[in-house]
Design an enzyme around this catalytic site. Structure first.
Site, PDB file in Angstrom:
ATOM      1  N   MET A  91       0.695  -1.238  -0.145  1.00 46.41           N
ATOM      2  CA  MET A  91       0.114   0.081  -0.162  1.00 46.41           C
ATOM      3  C   MET A  91       1.028   1.260   0.024  1.00 46.41           C
ATOM      4  O   MET A  91       0.497   2.190   0.953  1.00 46.41           O
ATOM      5  CB  MET A  91      -0.948   0.105   1.249  1.00 46.41           C
ATOM      6  CG  MET A  91      -1.787  -1.227   1.096  1.00 46.41           C
ATOM      7  SD  MET A  91      -2.819  -1.006  -0.425  1.00 46.41           S
ATOM      8  CE  MET A  91      -4.082  -2.228  -0.078  1.00 46.41           C
ATOM      9  N   ARG A  92       1.920   1.323  -0.770  1.00 45.05           N
ATOM     10  CA  ARG A  92       2.737   2.547  -0.877  1.00 45.05           C
ATOM     11  C   ARG A  92       2.842   2.897  -2.356  1.00 45.05           C
ATOM     12  O   ARG A  92       3.114   1.869  -3.269  1.00 45.05           O
ATOM     13  CB  ARG A  92       4.037   2.186  -0.249  1.00 45.05           C
ATOM     14  CG  ARG A  92       4.959   3.553  -0.025  1.00 45.05           C
ATOM     15  CD  ARG A  92       5.698   2.820   0.943  1.00 45.05           C
ATOM     16  NE  ARG A  92       5.386   2.991   2.315  1.00 45.05           N
ATOM     17  CZ  ARG A  92       5.260   3.751   3.287  1.00 45.05           C
ATOM     18  NH1 ARG A  92       5.909   5.120   2.976  1.00 45.05           N
ATOM     19  NH2 ARG A  92       4.928   3.836   4.457  1.00 45.05           N
ATOM     20  N   ILE A  93       2.867   4.067  -2.730  1.00 43.26           N
ATOM     21  CA  ILE A  93       3.035   4.523  -4.006  1.00 43.26           C
ATOM     22  C   ILE A  93       4.583   4.389  -4.364  1.00 43.26           C
ATOM     23  O   ILE A  93       5.357   5.152  -3.660  1.00 43.26           O
ATOM     24  CB  ILE A  93       2.411   5.753  -4.251  1.00 43.26           C
ATOM     25  CG1 ILE A  93       1.052   5.713  -4.328  1.00 43.26           C
ATOM     26  CG2 ILE A  93       2.798   6.356  -5.777  1.00 43.26           C
ATOM     27  CD1 ILE A  93       0.039   6.874  -4.512  1.00 43.26           C
ATOM     28  N   HIS A 110      -4.621  -5.635  -8.253  1.00 38.30           N
ATOM     29  CA  HIS A 110      -5.702  -4.738  -7.974  1.00 38.30           C
ATOM     30  C   HIS A 110      -7.113  -5.420  -7.628  1.00 38.30           C
ATOM     31  O   HIS A 110      -7.599  -6.054  -8.813  1.00 38.30           O
ATOM     32  CB  HIS A 110      -5.603  -3.593  -8.853  1.00 38.30           C
ATOM     33  CG  HIS A 110      -6.509  -2.357  -8.559  1.00 38.30           C
ATOM     34  ND1 HIS A 110      -6.044  -1.577  -7.251  1.00 38.30           N
ATOM     35  CD2 HIS A 110      -7.856  -1.922  -8.699  1.00 38.30           C
ATOM     36  CE1 HIS A 110      -7.157  -0.664  -7.224  1.00 38.30           C
ATOM     37  NE2 HIS A 110      -8.087  -1.045  -7.741  1.00 38.30           N
TER      38      HIS A 110
HETATM   39  C1  GAR Z   1      -5.918  -7.477  -2.072  1.00 34.08           C
HETATM   40  O1  GAR Z   1      -7.360  -7.490  -2.168  1.00 34.08           O
HETATM   41  C2  GAR Z   1      -5.207  -6.478  -3.042  1.00 34.08           C
HETATM   42  O2  GAR Z   1      -5.979  -6.730  -4.380  1.00 34.08           O
HETATM   43  C3  GAR Z   1      -5.320  -5.207  -2.420  1.00 34.08           C
HETATM   44  O3  GAR Z   1      -5.224  -5.328  -1.217  1.00 34.08           O
HETATM   45  C4  GAR Z   1      -5.578  -6.870  -0.561  1.00 34.08           C
HETATM   46  C5  GAR Z   1      -4.282  -7.296  -0.160  1.00 34.08           C
HETATM   47  O4  GAR Z   1      -4.677  -8.543   0.564  1.00 34.08           O
HETATM   48  N1  GAR Z   1      -4.484  -4.278  -3.195  1.00 34.08           N
HETATM   49  C6  GAR Z   1      -4.797  -3.202  -3.309  1.00 34.08           C
HETATM   50  O5  GAR Z   1      -5.844  -2.489  -2.912  1.00 34.08           O
HETATM   51  C7  GAR Z   1      -3.769  -2.302  -4.316  1.00 34.08           C
HETATM   52  N2  GAR Z   1      -4.375  -1.347  -4.774  1.00 34.08           N
HETATM   53  P1  GAR Z   1      -3.523  -9.519   0.955  1.00 34.08           P
HETATM   54  O6  GAR Z   1      -2.440  -8.558   1.777  1.00 34.08           O
HETATM   55  O7  GAR Z   1      -4.144 -10.642   1.573  1.00 34.08           O
HETATM   56  O8  GAR Z   1      -2.974 -10.247  -0.404  1.00 34.08           O
END
Ligand code: GAR
Length: 320
Positions: A91-93, A110
């Site tokens: 979660m970091r750009i 995503h």
């Molecule tokens: C997942 O749903 C992924 O698609 C999303 O975060 C979640 C991570 O879950 N990513 C984003 O929203 C990126 N913009 P996880 O840590 O259990 O894999």
């Protein structure tokens, strides 16, 4: 099987997609191995899972490292000899310079059908838009947020009464199916002969007056007219019991060829038949093919075989 690509997975949280990638890599025919798990929070819960599964973990913390974070991350990835970075709930750009350093080598997942619903809170946006279908996308990372070319998608239907939480849960199941499959396709793409031939073709056709022509069953490229052009490159695919896939290009002669093979025996070899007339084979089946280097060789070979009127033009352009 070709050498497995070395993947680094970057996480910020629980890492369930990371776990899906780790478990998929256990299959004997998986074209990637998880060489490293790291991220931006040194207490992310997914790190403990990776560690328990025997994956090498680097606990970096962006808050504690401050300005040096990206530099430390870059160094860690290089030291681990990483080929591809898979973002999994990271979660970091990424700064533009980091993306540029790893151009074409970073993938992300995503939780929406991109280009719809980029950014955070994708499920809320799906519900607010009244969609009846959503899903997940694996895409190449470019400098624009959630905007690189899609490599694969999976659809997930909405159920009446869905909330962001119920939707997230179901989309996550779909993500776990999608990510390992798409990453495997991506990792093996560069050892697929059709992909290699298309890539060489793309580079050769940037040179003036070239065209593709098959020669004794091998893809080849010529410079000059369709009737009297001369071959300046071939791709050899498992021919004559040689190394699997190689580019054949013309050298200045036997001395240069011998020196190159002696200096880099893993990269170059003397091809059967063609070797006698000064053609060298450059392997295209390694883990990290340097395509800029391949383009330089194609141009050199082109210059050696192009008619004088074309090389004169090229020299004039060089001086310009
Ligand atoms: C997942 O749903 C992924 O698609 C999303 O975060 C979640 C991570 O879950 N990513 C984003 O929203 C990126 N913009 P996880 O840590 O259990 O894999």
């Amino acid at each position: 099987m070709a050498e497995r690509k070395r993947i680094a997975i970057l996480i910020s949280g629980r890492g369930s997609n990371m776990a899906a990638l780790i478990y998929a890599a256990r299959a004997d025919d998986c074209p990637y191995e998880v060489a490293l798990v790291t991220g931006d929070k040194d207490d992310a819960s997914g790190l403990a899972l990776a560690q328990a599964e025997g994956v090498s973990v680097s606990r970096l913390d962006a808050k504690k490292l401050g300005a040096s974070y990206w530099h430390v991350l870059e160094k860690t990835l290089r030291e681990t000899d990483i080929d591809v970075i898979a973002l999994a709930g990271f979660m970091r750009i990424l700064p533009d310079t980091f993306v540029a350093n790893w151009q074409g080598q970073i993938v992300n997942i995503h939780p929406s059908l991109l280009p719809k619903h980029k950014g955070l809170k994708a499920h809320d946006a799906v519900l607010a838009a009244g969609e009846d279908v959503t899903g997940a996308t694996v895409h190449l990372v470019t400098t624009a947020l959630d905007d690189g070319p899609a490599l694969g998608q999976v659809e997930v239907a909405l159920i009446p009464g869905d909330t962001a939480e119920t939707l997230a849960e179901r989309v996550l199941i779909a993500e776990h199916q999608l990510y390992p499959r798409v990453l495997a396709e991506f990792a093996s793409r560069e050892t697929d002969p059709d992909w290699i031939v298309a890539k060489v073709g793309e580079l050769t056709l940037k040179l003036p007056e070239t065209h593709a022509k098959t020669s004794h069953g091998s893809p080849g490229w010529r410079v000059g007219s369709e009737t009297s052009g001369k071959f300046f490159a071939y791709v050899s695919i498992r021919h004559h019991g040689e190394a699997p896939i190689a580019l054949l290009v013309k050298t200045s002669g036997p001395d240069e060829m011998a020196a190159l093979i002696e200096a880099k025996p893993d990269l170059y070899y003397r091809p059967a038949y063609y070797g006698a007339s000064g053609w060298i084979a450059l392997r295209l089946d390694g883990r990290q093919v340097d395509w800029d280097h391949v383009a330089e060789w194609l141009e050199r070979s082109w210059r050696l075989l192009a008619p004088a009127r074309l090389t004169r033009l090229m020299r004039a352009a060089d001086e310009f």
